[in-house]
Enzyme design. Structure first.
Site, PDB file in Angstrom:
ATOM      1  N   GLY A  14       0.825  -1.208   0.000  1.00 26.63           N
ATOM      2  CA  GLY A  14       0.000   0.000   0.000  1.00 26.63           C
ATOM      3  C   GLY A  14       0.855   1.253   0.000  1.00 26.63           C
ATOM      4  O   GLY A  14       1.847   1.334   0.721  1.00 26.63           O
ATOM      5  N   ARG A  75       1.093  -5.414  -5.806  1.00 22.99           N
ATOM      6  CA  ARG A  75       1.185  -6.615  -4.984  1.00 22.99           C
ATOM      7  C   ARG A  75       1.507  -7.751  -5.939  1.00 22.99           C
ATOM      8  O   ARG A  75       0.871  -7.889  -6.977  1.00 22.99           O
ATOM      9  CB  ARG A  75      -0.121  -6.860  -4.227  1.00 22.99           C
ATOM     10  CG  ARG A  75      -0.477  -5.663  -3.336  1.00 22.99           C
ATOM     11  CD  ARG A  75      -1.625  -5.977  -2.402  1.00 22.99           C
ATOM     12  NE  ARG A  75      -2.093  -4.787  -1.702  1.00 22.99           N
ATOM     13  CZ  ARG A  75      -1.541  -4.266  -0.620  1.00 22.99           C
ATOM     14  NH1 ARG A  75      -0.469  -4.830  -0.114  1.00 22.99           N
ATOM     15  NH2 ARG A  75      -2.038  -3.194  -0.046  1.00 22.99           N
ATOM     16  N   ASP A 106       5.305  -4.960   6.199  1.00 30.22           N
ATOM     17  CA  ASP A 106       5.836  -6.254   6.599  1.00 30.22           C
ATOM     18  C   ASP A 106       5.974  -7.223   5.430  1.00 30.22           C
ATOM     19  O   ASP A 106       6.965  -7.953   5.323  1.00 30.22           O
ATOM     20  CB  ASP A 106       4.940  -6.864   7.685  1.00 30.22           C
ATOM     21  CG  ASP A 106       5.497  -8.163   8.233  1.00 30.22           C
ATOM     22  OD1 ASP A 106       6.601  -8.131   8.796  1.00 30.22           O
ATOM     23  OD2 ASP A 106       4.841  -9.207   8.073  1.00 30.22           O
ATOM     24  N   THR A 128       3.945   2.749   5.885  1.00 30.43           N
ATOM     25  CA  THR A 128       2.561   2.286   5.919  1.00 30.43           C
ATOM     26  C   THR A 128       1.771   3.225   6.815  1.00 30.43           C
ATOM     27  O   THR A 128       2.221   3.532   7.927  1.00 30.43           O
ATOM     28  CB  THR A 128       2.441   0.840   6.429  1.00 30.43           C
ATOM     29  OG1 THR A 128       1.077   0.562   6.770  1.00 30.43           O
ATOM     30  CG2 THR A 128       3.310   0.593   7.646  1.00 30.43           C
ATOM     31  N   ASP A 130      -0.726   2.669   8.516  1.00 29.33           N
ATOM     32  CA  ASP A 130      -1.321   2.003   9.675  1.00 29.33           C
ATOM     33  C   ASP A 130      -0.459   2.089  10.934  1.00 29.33           C
ATOM     34  O   ASP A 130      -0.956   1.852  12.035  1.00 29.33           O
ATOM     35  CB  ASP A 130      -1.565   0.520   9.367  1.00 29.33           C
ATOM     36  CG  ASP A 130      -2.556   0.318   8.227  1.00 29.33           C
ATOM     37  OD1 ASP A 130      -3.262   1.277   7.893  1.00 29.33           O
ATOM     38  OD2 ASP A 130      -2.603  -0.791   7.678  1.00 29.33           O
ATOM     39  N   ASP A 132       1.697  -0.051  11.859  1.00 31.32           N
ATOM     40  CA  ASP A 132       1.566  -1.378  12.446  1.00 31.32           C
ATOM     41  C   ASP A 132       2.846  -2.207  12.353  1.00 31.32           C
ATOM     42  O   ASP A 132       2.808  -3.436  12.331  1.00 31.32           O
ATOM     43  CB  ASP A 132       0.402  -2.145  11.792  1.00 31.32           C
ATOM     44  CG  ASP A 132       0.601  -2.351  10.302  1.00 31.32           C
ATOM     45  OD1 ASP A 132       1.512  -1.729   9.720  1.00 31.32           O
ATOM     46  OD2 ASP A 132      -0.158  -3.139   9.707  1.00 31.32           O
ATOM     47  N   ARG A 174      -6.313  -1.473   9.557  1.00 29.26           N
ATOM     48  CA  ARG A 174      -6.237  -2.935   9.545  1.00 29.26           C
ATOM     49  C   ARG A 174      -6.279  -3.468  10.975  1.00 29.26           C
ATOM     50  O   ARG A 174      -7.252  -3.239  11.678  1.00 29.26           O
ATOM     51  CB  ARG A 174      -4.990  -3.390   8.791  1.00 29.26           C
ATOM     52  CG  ARG A 174      -5.110  -4.783   8.194  1.00 29.26           C
ATOM     53  CD  ARG A 174      -4.055  -5.073   7.170  1.00 29.26           C
ATOM     54  NE  ARG A 174      -2.717  -4.697   7.591  1.00 29.26           N
ATOM     55  CZ  ARG A 174      -1.630  -4.913   6.856  1.00 29.26           C
ATOM     56  NH1 ARG A 174      -1.741  -5.496   5.674  1.00 29.26           N
ATOM     57  NH2 ARG A 174      -0.441  -4.538   7.285  1.00 29.26           N
TER      58      ARG A 174
END
Length: 354
Positions: A14, A75, A106, A128, A130, A132, A174
């Site tokens: 992303g 992707r 990741d 990212t 997020d 995360d 997410r």
């Protein structure tokens, strides 16, 4: 120590605001060290297909302020296969690429590990929205995403105030509630729902009722997508039924990924880009660049992956075998610190947003 004459740079997964700033920093740091830079377009797909071109100093001018990624992203299921990776390795040899800086999350880092194992050293930069990646305090794009959410929620609040409404707003994230939790505090949301903490629909409705009795006209409830996409629309319906307050649902979705990066993301991306190249040229590989307590450092991708799995309770059998007892204790301390910080934010939100 391997001599680097030419390195590649790619963005994968992303997109996140600040990726371009990282690409710029990687390119210019390498070139000033006498190392050529190759742009690998469309992530691992471009590496497999040979979509690779040289990057010069001026090619990265005027991109530090742009969102998205000038290298594009994709992707690539094919890269997960042995045959796909063989094509990627062949193209590294064909284009004379001695090492690669990969920018993403990741999944991107797991690809970097595979390349390193097959002879192409890689360094990862966490980008990212997020936030995360547990091994770093902040990821590139996180700050911009939060500012975008605040801007949009402020606009929703205007119309909520006009019509005495409630808006349930789902934000990206997410499995991580970082965006939701921080923006709930900063936007004055009445309630927040994140996957890290238990939530009670009835208590949210009671909170809205109490605030209405105290004269409040507008209500914002921030929900992280990590609790499931069905949850927020259902919550909006329940709030309207239980409180009598007209309630709308808004899913901000991918708009949160776009836009010009903030100052914080431009600085973070630049620092990480410089450090990544220097780490690669020092002969290190299979590392991810992190920000810890304001300092830039590097940890192994395996350490980062296992730490992440532990934090998210997704640890697989055998993954701890590569971790020393000392590293395990450090990981446990880092996880407790992260959880404590999130709990502190959650406590603040519950105390002041009514």
């Amino acid at each position: 120590m391997k001599e680097f004459k030419r390195i590649g740079v790619l963005t994968s997964g992303g997109d996140a605001p600040g990726m371009n700033a990282a690409v710029r920093a990687v390119c210019r740091t390498a070139l000033t060290r006498g190392v050529e830079v190759m742009a690998i377009y469309r992530g691992y797909s471009g590496l497999i297909e040979g979509d690779i071109k040289p990057l010069e100093i001026r090619d990265v001018s005027n991109i530090i302020n742009k969102g998205g990624t000038i290298l594009y992203s994709d992707r690539c299921p094919e890269f997960k296969t042995k045959e796909g990776r063989a094509k990627a390795i062949d193209n590294c040899r064909r284009f004379g690429i001695d090492g690669i800086v990969v920018i993403g999350g990741d999944g991107t880092f797991q690809g970097a590990t595979k390349l390193t194992e097959e002879g192409v050293p890689c360094i990862g930069i966490p980008a990212t929205i997020d936030n995360d990646i547990t091994s770093t305090d902040n990821t590139i794009g996180f700050d911009t995403a939060m500012n975008t959410v605040i801007e949009l929620v402020d606009k929703l609040r205007d119309t909520c105030e006009s019509h005495a409404r409630c808006n349930v707003v789902e934000v990206m994230g997410r499995g991580a509630g970082d965006i939701a939790l921080n923006t709930a505090i900063a936007s004055g949301a009445t309630a927040v729902v994140v996957p890290e903490f238990p939530h009670d629909d009835n208590s949210i409705c009671k909170r809205i009722k109490k605030a209405r009795e105290l004269g409040k006209r507008n209500f914002i409830v921030i929900v992280s997508e990590g609790v499931g996409h069905e949850y927020a629309p259902a919550l909006a319906q329940k709030i309207q039924e239980e409180t009598g307050v007209e309630t709308k649902f808004a899913r901000l979705a991918h708009i949160v990924r776009g836009g010009n990066p903030t100052l914080a993301d431009r600085i973070l991306a630049s620092k990480m880009g410089v450090y990544a190249v220097e780490e690669l040229l020092r002969g290190n590989s299979n590392k991810v660049i992190c920000e810890r307590n304001g300092d830039i450092c590097a940890v192994s991708i395996n350490y980062s992956h296992v730490l992440d799995a532990m934090y998210k309770d997704k640890l697989k059998e055998g993954e701890l075998e590569s971790i020393t007892a000392e590293e395990l204790e450090i990981m446990k301390a880092e996880i407790e610190e992260k959880k404590s910080e999130l709990l502190a934010l959650y406590t603040v939100e519950n105390k002041i947003n009514l």
